[in-house]
Motif scaffolding. Structure first.
Motif, PDB file in Angstrom:
ATOM      1  N   ASP A 118      -2.365   1.210  -5.064  1.00  0.00           N
ATOM      2  CA  ASP A 118      -3.662   0.847  -4.506  1.00  0.00           C
ATOM      3  C   ASP A 118      -3.897  -0.626  -4.833  1.00  0.00           C
ATOM      4  O   ASP A 118      -3.971  -0.994  -6.015  1.00  0.00           O
ATOM      5  N   LYS A 153      -6.090  -1.943  -7.662  1.00  0.00           N
ATOM      6  CA  LYS A 153      -5.787  -1.720  -9.070  1.00  0.00           C
ATOM      7  C   LYS A 153      -5.028  -2.875  -9.723  1.00  0.00           C
ATOM      8  O   LYS A 153      -4.718  -2.809 -10.918  1.00  0.00           O
ATOM      9  N   MET A 168       0.808  -1.218   0.000  1.00  0.00           N
ATOM     10  CA  MET A 168       0.000   0.000   0.000  1.00  0.00           C
ATOM     11  C   MET A 168       0.840   1.266   0.000  1.00  0.00           C
ATOM     12  O   MET A 168       0.323   2.360  -0.236  1.00  0.00           O
TER      13      MET A 168
END
Length: 258
Positions: A48, A51, A44
């Protein structure tokens, strides 16, 4: 293509970062190679997790797949709503292994989060604008090497966990970057068919004609200088050692851009 090292410590998470996990990206496609302990949180910091387009597990030892449960929790319970499924490719039964890690029963299918696929040497898949081929690896459990060709012709080969074998040479053939494990030191570790030494990693890179070698999966007690020196005895090209957060641009014709 861009390679980002999320975690690279061998056999466990280490004092400086997570276990094996790598992001491979083009302008339109993002895949993960492995999801070892500690990698979900570190991931992270880079992207993201919603995605990603696919997850490829080189094998199902815990140090390469434990954080798939963290990914499952993220995809199911994100406050903005479930994210849907993402493809997971692995040698062996990825669904069964995920149940083992999560402590879940046979009624848990993870059907809302993952679509599991079994792959083996000789298989080829396509994820977005990447072509991905699988090759033999030598390890105590089913394992594969991965060869990824990007839209502009750059080739990234990833050894997974392995000892020397012809499958690794084939996977790394003329690769612009060979990301290769080197967990063992030659004078310390004599057991075979588990991991590579720096020397054997260098031998594969040299025989394959790989243009750049990045050593990874070093255990906390493995000395980077030692395995680099071993690799240098076999391989004359550029050598680097993976570090958490490190990035490499895989280009063709190849350069060691980091």
């Amino acid at each position: 293509m861009k390679l980002t090292v999320v975690g690279c410590t061998g056999s466990m998470s280490g004092p400086k970062g997570a276990a094996s996990c790598y992001i491979v990206q083009t302008a339109t496609t993002t895949i993960l190679l492995d999801l070892g302990p500690g990698s979900m949180g570190q991931l992270m910091n880079h992207i993201d997790p919603a995605k990603i387009d696919a997850i490829i597990l080189s094998h199902l030892h815990t140090d390469h797949c434990a954080d798939i449960i963290g990914m499952q929790v993220y995809r199911r319970w994100l406050p903005s709503g479930p994210l849907g499924t993402v493809d997971v490719y692995s040698p062996g039964d990825g669904l069964h292994r995920t149940r083992q890690i999560g402590g879940d029963g046979a009624d848990e299918t993870y059907a809302g989060e993952f679509d599991f696929h079994t792959v083996a040497a000789g298989d080829t898949i396509r994820v977005g604008d990447m072509s991905i081929e699988f090759f033999d690896a030598v390890h105590p459990v089913p394992a594969v090497a991965t060869r990824i060709t990007g839209p502009e012709g750059g080739v990234l080969a990833y050894s997974g966990d392995t000892d020397y074998c012809e499958g690794q040479v084939a996977a790394a053939r003329n690769a612009d970057l060979y990301l290769c494990e080197a967990a063992f030191e030659a004078t310390r570790d004599t057991v075979r068919d588990i991991h590579l030494t720096g020397g054997r990693a260098g031998r594969i890179a040299a025989e394959a004609g790989a243009h750049n070698l990045v050593l990874t999966h070093l255990q906390p007690w493995t000395d980077p200088d030692t395995v680099c020196a071993e690799a240098r005895e076999e391989y004359a090209g550029p050598i680097a050692v993976a570090i958490p957060g490190g990035t490499f641009h895989v280009t063709h014709p190849s350069t060691m851009e980091s």
